[in-house]
Design a protein around this motif. Structure first.
Motif, PDB file in Angstrom:
ATOM      1  N   VAL A 141       1.584  -5.007  17.911  1.00 16.61           N
ATOM      2  CA  VAL A 141       1.928  -3.391  18.260  1.00 16.61           C
ATOM      3  C   VAL A 141       0.764  -2.504  17.914  1.00 16.61           C
ATOM      4  CG1 VAL A 141       4.569  -3.866  18.135  1.00 16.61           C
ATOM      5  CG2 VAL A 141       3.238  -3.134  15.990  1.00 16.61           C
ATOM      6  N   CYS A 142       0.976  -1.467  18.097  1.00 17.33           N
ATOM      7  CA  CYS A 142       0.083  -0.539  17.937  1.00 17.33           C
ATOM      8  C   CYS A 142      -0.221  -0.364  16.317  1.00 17.33           C
ATOM      9  CB  CYS A 142       0.285   1.078  18.486  1.00 17.33           C
ATOM     10  SG  CYS A 142       1.938   1.451  17.973  1.00 17.33           S
ATOM     11  N   ALA A 143      -1.223   0.185  15.904  1.00 16.34           N
ATOM     12  CA  ALA A 143      -1.565   0.115  14.528  1.00 16.34           C
ATOM     13  C   ALA A 143      -1.388  -0.981  13.404  1.00 16.34           C
ATOM     14  CB  ALA A 143      -0.732   1.486  14.061  1.00 16.34           C
TER      15      ALA A 143
ATOM     16  N   ASP B 291       1.544  -9.399  12.347  1.00 14.02           N
ATOM     17  CA  ASP B 291       3.129  -9.078  12.230  1.00 14.02           C
ATOM     18  C   ASP B 291       3.370  -8.080  11.105  1.00 14.02           C
ATOM     19  OD1 ASP B 291       6.001  -9.454  12.408  1.00 14.02           O
ATOM     20  OD2 ASP B 291       6.080 -11.344  11.430  1.00 14.02           O
ATOM     21  N   GLY B 292       4.019  -7.083  11.420  1.00 11.62           N
ATOM     22  CA  GLY B 292       4.556  -6.044  10.616  1.00 11.62           C
ATOM     23  C   GLY B 292       5.719  -5.432  10.992  1.00 11.62           C
ATOM     24  N   ASP B 293       6.482  -4.725   9.762  1.00  7.53           N
ATOM     25  CA  ASP B 293       7.663  -4.109  10.378  1.00  7.53           C
ATOM     26  C   ASP B 293       7.443  -2.655  10.980  1.00  7.53           C
ATOM     27  OD1 ASP B 293       7.678  -2.431   8.125  1.00  7.53           O
ATOM     28  OD2 ASP B 293       8.828  -3.938   6.840  1.00  7.53           O
ATOM     29  N   LYS B 294       8.597  -1.854  11.438  1.00 11.11           N
ATOM     30  CA  LYS B 294       8.210  -0.747  12.009  1.00 11.11           C
ATOM     31  C   LYS B 294       7.757   0.339  10.874  1.00 11.11           C
ATOM     32  CE  LYS B 294      11.139   0.698  15.311  1.00 11.11           C
ATOM     33  NZ  LYS B 294      12.357   1.043  15.837  1.00 11.11           N
ATOM     34  N   GLN B 295       8.494   0.211   9.610  1.00 14.23           N
ATOM     35  CA  GLN B 295       8.202   1.428   8.725  1.00 14.23           C
ATOM     36  C   GLN B 295       6.661   1.078   8.400  1.00 14.23           C
ATOM     37  OE1 GLN B 295      10.109   3.865   8.020  1.00 14.23           O
ATOM     38  NE2 GLN B 295       8.162   4.588   7.145  1.00 14.23           N
ATOM     39  N   LEU B 296       6.056   0.189   8.293  1.00 11.87           N
ATOM     40  CA  LEU B 296       4.527  -0.239   7.638  1.00 11.87           C
ATOM     41  C   LEU B 296       3.893   0.386   8.847  1.00 11.87           C
ATOM     42  CD1 LEU B 296       2.520  -1.503   6.153  1.00 11.87           C
ATOM     43  CD2 LEU B 296       2.870  -3.682   7.148  1.00 11.87           C
TER      44      LEU B 296
ATOM     45  N   MET C 130       0.553   4.696  11.241  1.00  9.05           N
ATOM     46  CA  MET C 130       0.253   5.842  12.300  1.00  9.05           C
ATOM     47  C   MET C 130       0.059   7.186  11.830  1.00  9.05           C
ATOM     48  SD  MET C 130       0.120   4.303  15.485  1.00  9.05           S
ATOM     49  CE  MET C 130       0.672   5.794  16.453  1.00  9.05           C
ATOM     50  N   SER C 131       0.801   7.264  10.779  1.00  6.98           N
ATOM     51  CA  SER C 131       0.616   8.822  10.192  1.00  6.98           C
ATOM     52  C   SER C 131      -0.762   9.005   9.509  1.00  6.98           C
ATOM     53  CB  SER C 131       1.742   8.831   9.032  1.00  6.98           C
ATOM     54  OG  SER C 131       1.443   8.249   8.093  1.00  6.98           O
ATOM     55  N   LYS C 132      -1.566   8.043   9.335  1.00  2.32           N
ATOM     56  CA  LYS C 132      -2.854   8.013   8.891  1.00  2.32           C
ATOM     57  C   LYS C 132      -3.974   8.054   9.606  1.00  2.32           C
ATOM     58  CE  LYS C 132      -1.088   6.215   4.363  1.00  2.32           C
ATOM     59  NZ  LYS C 132      -0.692   5.141   3.849  1.00  2.32           N
ATOM     60  N   ARG C 133      -3.667   7.697  10.912  1.00  2.97           N
ATOM     61  CA  ARG C 133      -4.700   7.350  12.096  1.00  2.97           C
ATOM     62  C   ARG C 133      -5.155   8.850  12.765  1.00  2.97           C
ATOM     63  NH1 ARG C 133      -3.299   2.265  16.043  1.00  2.97           N
ATOM     64  NH2 ARG C 133      -5.563   2.395  16.255  1.00  2.97           N
ATOM     65  N   GLN C 134      -6.398   8.576  13.177  1.00  5.12           N
ATOM     66  CA  GLN C 134      -6.861   9.842  13.821  1.00  5.12           C
ATOM     67  C   GLN C 134      -7.911   9.116  15.100  1.00  5.12           C
ATOM     68  OE1 GLN C 134      -9.125  12.272  11.234  1.00  5.12           O
ATOM     69  NE2 GLN C 134      -7.146  12.805  10.207  1.00  5.12           N
ATOM     70  N   GLY C 135      -7.855  10.078  15.986  1.00  6.24           N
ATOM     71  CA  GLY C 135      -8.751   9.706  17.124  1.00  6.24           C
ATOM     72  C   GLY C 135      -8.603   8.326  17.950  1.00  6.24           C
ATOM     73  N   HIS C 136      -7.242   8.224  17.973  1.00  5.02           N
ATOM     74  CA  HIS C 136      -6.787   6.920  18.970  1.00  5.02           C
ATOM     75  C   HIS C 136      -5.846   7.450  20.008  1.00  5.02           C
ATOM     76  CE1 HIS C 136      -5.120   3.219  20.019  1.00  5.02           C
ATOM     77  NE2 HIS C 136      -6.082   2.738  19.391  1.00  5.02           N
TER      78      HIS C 136
ATOM     79  N   MET D 197      -3.108   6.323  21.152  1.00 10.25           N
ATOM     80  CA  MET D 197      -1.488   5.793  20.930  1.00 10.25           C
ATOM     81  C   MET D 197      -1.323   7.094  19.987  1.00 10.25           C
ATOM     82  SD  MET D 197       0.576   3.670  21.735  1.00 10.25           S
ATOM     83  CE  MET D 197      -0.533   2.087  22.364  1.00 10.25           C
ATOM     84  N   LYS D 198       0.046   7.455  20.842  1.00 14.32           N
ATOM     85  CA  LYS D 198       0.594   8.492  20.032  1.00 14.32           C
ATOM     86  C   LYS D 198       1.894   7.783  19.061  1.00 14.32           C
ATOM     87  CE  LYS D 198      -1.478  11.697  22.290  1.00 14.32           C
ATOM     88  NZ  LYS D 198      -2.745  11.984  21.638  1.00 14.32           N
ATOM     89  N   GLU D 199       2.294   8.584  17.755  1.00 17.52           N
ATOM     90  CA  GLU D 199       3.336   7.985  17.033  1.00 17.52           C
ATOM     91  C   GLU D 199       4.603   7.728  17.865  1.00 17.52           C
ATOM     92  OE1 GLU D 199       4.114   9.457  12.982  1.00 17.52           O
ATOM     93  OE2 GLU D 199       2.084  10.049  12.976  1.00 17.52           O
ATOM     94  N   ASN D 200       4.903   8.606  18.766  1.00 20.64           N
ATOM     95  CA  ASN D 200       6.452   8.509  19.200  1.00 20.64           C
ATOM     96  C   ASN D 200       6.213   7.240  20.142  1.00 20.64           C
ATOM     97  OD1 ASN D 200       4.624   9.429  21.570  1.00 20.64           O
ATOM     98  ND2 ASN D 200       5.889  10.979  22.148  1.00 20.64           N
ATOM     99  N   MET D 201       5.279   6.631  20.315  1.00 24.36           N
ATOM    100  CA  MET D 201       5.319   5.206  21.209  1.00 24.36           C
ATOM    101  C   MET D 201       5.589   4.055  20.250  1.00 24.36           C
ATOM    102  SD  MET D 201       1.857   6.349  23.627  1.00 24.36           S
ATOM    103  CE  MET D 201       2.219   5.094  24.620  1.00 24.36           C
ATOM    104  N   VAL D 202       5.662   4.234  19.140  1.00 23.70           N
ATOM    105  CA  VAL D 202       5.915   3.065  18.209  1.00 23.70           C
ATOM    106  C   VAL D 202       7.366   2.393  18.556  1.00 23.70           C
ATOM    107  CG1 VAL D 202       6.354   2.338  15.898  1.00 23.70           C
ATOM    108  CG2 VAL D 202       4.650   4.069  16.331  1.00 23.70           C
ATOM    109  N   ASN D 203       8.308   3.243  18.803  1.00 28.15           N
ATOM    110  CA  ASN D 203       9.485   2.570  19.288  1.00 28.15           C
ATOM    111  C   ASN D 203       9.456   1.931  20.467  1.00 28.15           C
ATOM    112  OD1 ASN D 203      11.014   3.778  17.039  1.00 28.15           O
ATOM    113  ND2 ASN D 203      11.601   5.610  17.958  1.00 28.15           N
TER     114      ASN D 203
END
Length: 173
Positions: free
Chosen positions: A11-13, A106-111, A116-122, A124-130
């Motif tokens: 998944v993203c991030a 492999d990582g869980d959704k909270q990780l 994602m909250s620390k990423r810049q310049g990409h 992919m938006k946070e709301n796309m994680v779900n």
């Protein structure tokens, strides 16, 4: 040994580009970032915060499959980054390619949300994680698939991935 490719997926991030690039350096392989193979329409759609659908992904997955085929046919070895979230996507990449291994980060959704909250310049938006987690079909039981947890340091992830690839006779240090 014929050419081969390792598809770094997840998944993203989850760290696909970072891990893929560093793993390629460690193993002396070519590195291809699958994000660079997206058609313009896909990049524009994702940049506007819209998730891709299966129809959008087809030409992108064809490009990933072709890159893998090119490596095989030229007797080269590469690491390709591609989310490959569904089995049908992975099967499309496998089609016509004999030496493809998937490396699932492999990582869980909270990780992932924390990252994602620390990423810049990409794009992919946070709301796309779900959307990413809803789409993900875990490849745990698929052949030629390695699963590595990302709940550790980048160095540990790369080392574990390299060792697992070596154990599968996919790479040498």
């Amino acid at each position: 040994m014929a050419g081969s490719s390792v598809i770094v997926m997840g998944v993203c991030a989850c760290g696909k580009s970072t891990i893929g690039e560093q793993l390629a350096k460690k193993l002396g392989r070519k590195f291809i970032d699958g994000d660079d193979l997206h058609p313009r329409a896909n990049i524009q759609k994702m940049s506007s915060g819209q998730p891709l659908n299966d129809e959008d992904r087809k030409p992108w997955l064809e490009r990933i499959r072709d890159a893998s085929y090119s490596l095989e046919s030229k007797n080269e070895h590469g690491i390709i980054v591609c989310s490959a979230l569904k089995k049908v996507y992975r099967d499309q990449i496998r089609e016509g390619n004999e030496n493809v291994t998937f490396l699932f980060l492999d990582g869980d959704k909270q990780l992932i949300l924390d990252r994602m909250s620390k990423r810049q310049g990409h794009f992919m938006k946070e709301n796309m994680v779900n959307s990413q987690f809803e789409t993900l079909e875990r490849p745990d039981a698929e052949p030629q698939t390695i699963v590595v947890s990302i709940d550790t340091t980048i160095e540990n992830i790369i080392e574990e991935a390299a060792q697992k690839l070596i154990a599968q006779n996919e790479a040498v240090l």
